[in-house]
Design a protein around this motif. Structure first.
Motif, PDB file in Angstrom:
ATOM      1  N   SER A   1       0.837  -1.202   0.000  1.00 26.27           N
ATOM      2  CA  SER A   1       0.000   0.000   0.000  1.00 26.27           C
ATOM      3  C   SER A   1       0.871   1.251   0.000  1.00 26.27           C
ATOM      4  CB  SER A   1      -0.907   0.003   1.231  1.00 26.27           C
ATOM      5  OG  SER A   1      -0.140   0.209   2.404  1.00 26.27           O
ATOM      6  N   ILE A   2       0.236   2.393  -0.148  1.00 22.90           N
ATOM      7  CA  ILE A   2       0.968   3.657  -0.146  1.00 22.90           C
ATOM      8  C   ILE A   2       1.653   3.896   1.196  1.00 22.90           C
ATOM      9  CG2 ILE A   2      -1.104   4.941   0.549  1.00 22.90           C
ATOM     10  CD1 ILE A   2      -0.023   7.302  -1.075  1.00 22.90           C
ATOM     11  N   VAL A   3       1.010   3.445   2.281  1.00 20.39           N
ATOM     12  CA  VAL A   3       1.612   3.602   3.613  1.00 20.39           C
ATOM     13  C   VAL A   3       2.844   2.712   3.742  1.00 20.39           C
ATOM     14  CG1 VAL A   3       1.235   3.361   6.094  1.00 20.39           C
ATOM     15  CG2 VAL A   3      -0.603   4.222   4.635  1.00 20.39           C
ATOM     16  N   HIS A   4       2.783   1.507   3.220  1.00 20.63           N
ATOM     17  CA  HIS A   4       3.944   0.616   3.247  1.00 20.63           C
ATOM     18  C   HIS A   4       5.117   1.212   2.486  1.00 20.63           C
ATOM     19  CE1 HIS A   4       0.865  -2.375   4.424  1.00 20.63           C
ATOM     20  NE2 HIS A   4       1.872  -3.049   4.954  1.00 20.63           N
ATOM     21  N   ARG A   5       4.825   1.992   1.441  1.00 26.78           N
ATOM     22  CA  ARG A   5       5.887   2.536   0.590  1.00 26.78           C
ATOM     23  C   ARG A   5       6.456   3.846   1.094  1.00 26.78           C
ATOM     24  NH1 ARG A   5       2.148   1.026  -3.465  1.00 26.78           N
ATOM     25  NH2 ARG A   5       1.680   3.230  -3.864  1.00 26.78           N
ATOM     26  N   PHE A   6       5.877   4.409   2.156  1.00 24.01           N
ATOM     27  CA  PHE A   6       6.437   5.637   2.713  1.00 24.01           C
ATOM     28  C   PHE A   6       7.869   5.396   3.178  1.00 24.01           C
ATOM     29  CE2 PHE A   6       2.099   7.540   4.068  1.00 24.01           C
ATOM     30  CZ  PHE A   6       2.010   8.212   2.857  1.00 24.01           C
ATOM     31  N   ASP A   7       8.688   6.420   3.080  1.00 27.68           N
ATOM     32  CA  ASP A   7      10.061   6.347   3.580  1.00 27.68           C
ATOM     33  C   ASP A   7      10.032   6.099   5.094  1.00 27.68           C
ATOM     34  OD1 ASP A   7      12.650   7.357   4.726  1.00 27.68           O
ATOM     35  OD2 ASP A   7      13.059   7.745   2.618  1.00 27.68           O
ATOM     36  N   PRO A   8      10.792   5.123   5.605  1.00 25.32           N
ATOM     37  CA  PRO A   8      10.785   4.836   7.047  1.00 25.32           C
ATOM     38  C   PRO A   8      11.123   6.049   7.898  1.00 25.32           C
ATOM     39  CG  PRO A   8      11.902   3.083   5.867  1.00 25.32           C
ATOM     40  CD  PRO A   8      11.651   4.174   4.867  1.00 25.32           C
ATOM     41  N   ARG A   9      11.993   6.937   7.390  1.00 28.53           N
ATOM     42  CA  ARG A   9      12.308   8.157   8.150  1.00 28.53           C
ATOM     43  C   ARG A   9      11.075   9.036   8.296  1.00 28.53           C
ATOM     44  NH1 ARG A   9      17.011  10.250   4.396  1.00 28.53           N
ATOM     45  NH2 ARG A   9      15.436   9.531   2.918  1.00 28.53           N
TER      46      ARG A   9
ATOM     47  N   ALA B   1      -3.484   1.650   4.538  1.00 26.47           N
ATOM     48  CA  ALA B   1      -2.535   0.533   4.654  1.00 26.47           C
ATOM     49  C   ALA B   1      -3.198  -0.806   4.343  1.00 26.47           C
ATOM     50  CB  ALA B   1      -1.930   0.516   6.056  1.00 26.47           C
ATOM     51  N   ASP B   2      -4.510  -0.897   4.566  1.00 24.17           N
ATOM     52  CA  ASP B   2      -5.266  -2.126   4.256  1.00 24.17           C
ATOM     53  C   ASP B   2      -4.644  -3.349   4.932  1.00 24.17           C
ATOM     54  OD1 ASP B   2      -7.187  -3.738   3.148  1.00 24.17           O
ATOM     55  OD2 ASP B   2      -6.080  -4.056   1.276  1.00 24.17           O
ATOM     56  N   ILE B   3      -4.545  -3.303   6.267  1.00 23.67           N
ATOM     57  CA  ILE B   3      -3.895  -4.393   7.013  1.00 23.67           C
ATOM     58  C   ILE B   3      -4.889  -5.150   7.871  1.00 23.67           C
ATOM     59  CG2 ILE B   3      -1.601  -3.395   7.069  1.00 23.67           C
ATOM     60  CD1 ILE B   3      -2.192  -2.268   9.787  1.00 23.67           C
ATOM     61  N   GLY B   4      -5.839  -5.611   7.677  1.00 21.50           N
ATOM     62  CA  GLY B   4      -6.746  -6.473   8.428  1.00 21.50           C
ATOM     63  C   GLY B   4      -7.159  -5.939   9.789  1.00 21.50           C
ATOM     64  N   TRP B   5      -8.400  -5.520   9.897  1.00 21.10           N
ATOM     65  CA  TRP B   5      -8.883  -4.923  11.139  1.00 21.10           C
ATOM     66  C   TRP B   5      -8.922  -5.937  12.283  1.00 21.10           C
ATOM     67  CZ3 TRP B   5      -9.380   0.184  11.731  1.00 21.10           C
ATOM     68  CH2 TRP B   5      -9.451   0.967  10.572  1.00 21.10           C
ATOM     69  N   THR B   6      -9.105  -7.188  11.975  1.00 21.56           N
ATOM     70  CA  THR B   6      -9.168  -8.198  13.034  1.00 21.56           C
ATOM     71  C   THR B   6      -7.860  -8.251  13.817  1.00 21.56           C
ATOM     72  OG1 THR B   6     -10.703  -9.540  11.726  1.00 21.56           O
ATOM     73  CG2 THR B   6      -9.580 -10.623  13.558  1.00 21.56           C
ATOM     74  N   LYS B   7      -6.746  -8.233  13.110  1.00 22.50           N
ATOM     75  CA  LYS B   7      -5.442  -8.258  13.764  1.00 22.50           C
ATOM     76  C   LYS B   7      -5.198  -6.977  14.562  1.00 22.50           C
ATOM     77  CE  LYS B   7      -3.434 -11.195  10.173  1.00 22.50           C
ATOM     78  NZ  LYS B   7      -2.410 -11.292   9.095  1.00 22.50           N
TER      79      LYS B   7
ATOM     80  N   LEU C   1       1.919   3.157  11.071  1.00 21.93           N
ATOM     81  CA  LEU C   1       3.151   3.719  10.507  1.00 21.93           C
ATOM     82  C   LEU C   1       4.353   2.803  10.720  1.00 21.93           C
ATOM     83  CD1 LEU C   1       2.730   7.490  11.440  1.00 21.93           C
ATOM     84  CD2 LEU C   1       2.553   6.458   9.180  1.00 21.93           C
ATOM     85  N   LEU C   2       4.693   2.551  11.968  1.00 26.95           N
ATOM     86  CA  LEU C   2       5.886   1.760  12.248  1.00 26.95           C
ATOM     87  C   LEU C   2       5.655   0.275  12.011  1.00 26.95           C
ATOM     88  CD1 LEU C   2       7.231   3.546  15.451  1.00 26.95           C
ATOM     89  CD2 LEU C   2       7.484   4.147  13.033  1.00 26.95           C
ATOM     90  N   GLY C   3       4.421  -0.182  12.250  1.00 31.34           N
ATOM     91  CA  GLY C   3       4.133  -1.597  12.057  1.00 31.34           C
ATOM     92  C   GLY C   3       4.162  -2.026  10.602  1.00 31.34           C
ATOM     93  N   THR C   4       4.047  -1.077   9.676  1.00 30.92           N
ATOM     94  CA  THR C   4       4.043  -1.412   8.248  1.00 30.92           C
ATOM     95  C   THR C   4       5.442  -1.357   7.638  1.00 30.92           C
ATOM     96  OG1 THR C   4       3.445   0.903   7.815  1.00 30.92           O
ATOM     97  CG2 THR C   4       1.660  -0.711   7.858  1.00 30.92           C
ATOM     98  N   SER C   5       6.450  -1.254   8.465  1.00 21.78           N
ATOM     99  CA  SER C   5       7.837  -1.310   7.993  1.00 21.78           C
ATOM    100  C   SER C   5       8.573  -2.411   8.735  1.00 21.78           C
ATOM    101  CB  SER C   5       8.556   0.028   8.230  1.00 21.78           C
ATOM    102  OG  SER C   5       8.120   1.009   7.330  1.00 21.78           O
TER     103      SER C   5
END
Length: 245
Positions: A9-17, A53-59, A120-124
């Protein structure tokens, strides 16, 4: 182990900084916020990020259950310990409106911060975050501490699991007695000893490979237009929370 980091997703592709700066700035502002209304509005930020981010609401809800299990204790004590207008009472205990509002404020703020960190941090991957910390000129010792804690916390947990399995094989049944307390003390002691021995082996192995206290960065990140826009948006949104009452 890093289930939220798997995605495109776009959030996954954000620069970690950019993610670290956004999460830090937003979390500090929300933590210092004293308005319940502003804290409720703050929820919009992590919710939008989680949708993108589209990361599963259940989790995600599974993580929130763990966090709110600790926050639940505040609802037991704060309403009866903060002075103010009495709303209802149970025998000698009197719950106040101010206590309930303070518990609600802490709950809302905590959940908003946790959701932001997940989004944010969980997607990196953690190693990307460690790399980004080096780019942000965080002291090397802190970066190394964070890196090794993540790298070996699972190893230590495996050691703990093996010790507990050993106790079960020996028909150990925990109870409220001195034998149980003494046994758990031995487990903690053995865990510390084994952790220390492993750390010595790790240090020796790293020295054999020429480690001199510094991880050299071969790949350098490059901030894109979307990253700058995301950071600017998060800062403006966080700043807006300061004027909401």
């Amino acid at each position: 182990m890093e289930e939220f980091a798997l995605g495109q997703s776009i959030v996954h592709r954000f620069d970690p900084r950019a993610k670290i700066v956004m999460a830090l700035f937003f979390s500090v502002v929300v933590a210092l916020e004293k308005s319940i209304h502003a804290s409720l509005v703050a929820f919009a930020f992590p919710i939008v990020l989680l949708i993108l981010a589209d990361i599963g609401w259940t989790k995600v809800f599974g993580r929130l259950v763990i966090v709110n299990a600790f926050i639940a204790f505040l609802w037991i004590f704060l309403p009866f310990t903060v002075k103010g207008q009495v709303v209802w009472s149970i025998g000698p205990l009197e719950a106040t409106r101010e206590g309930l509002l303070r518990a609600a404020l802490i709950t809302v703020k905590s959940n908003a911060v946790v959701l932001t960190i997940i989004a944010l941090l969980g997607t990196s991957p953690v190693f990307n975050l460690v790399h980004a910390l080096s780019h942000l000129y965080v002291p090397d010792k802190l970066v190394h501490l964070f890196f090794f804690c993540f790298r070996y916390v699972h190893v230590i947990h495996d050691e703990y699991s093996r010790l507990m399995e050993t106790l079960k094989i020996r028909a150990f049944h925990p109870g409220t007695n001195m034998h149980t307390y003494r046994t758990y003390a031995y487990v903690v002691g053995m865990l510390l000893v084994r952790s220390y021995d492993r750390s010595q082996r790790i240090v020796a192995a790293m020295k054999c490979r020429g480690f001199k206290g510094k991880f050299y960065i071969l790949h350098h990140y490059e901030m894109k237009r979307a990253d700058y826009l995301a950071v600017a948006t998060s800062i403006l949104f966080s700043a807006a929370l300061l004027v909401i009452r």
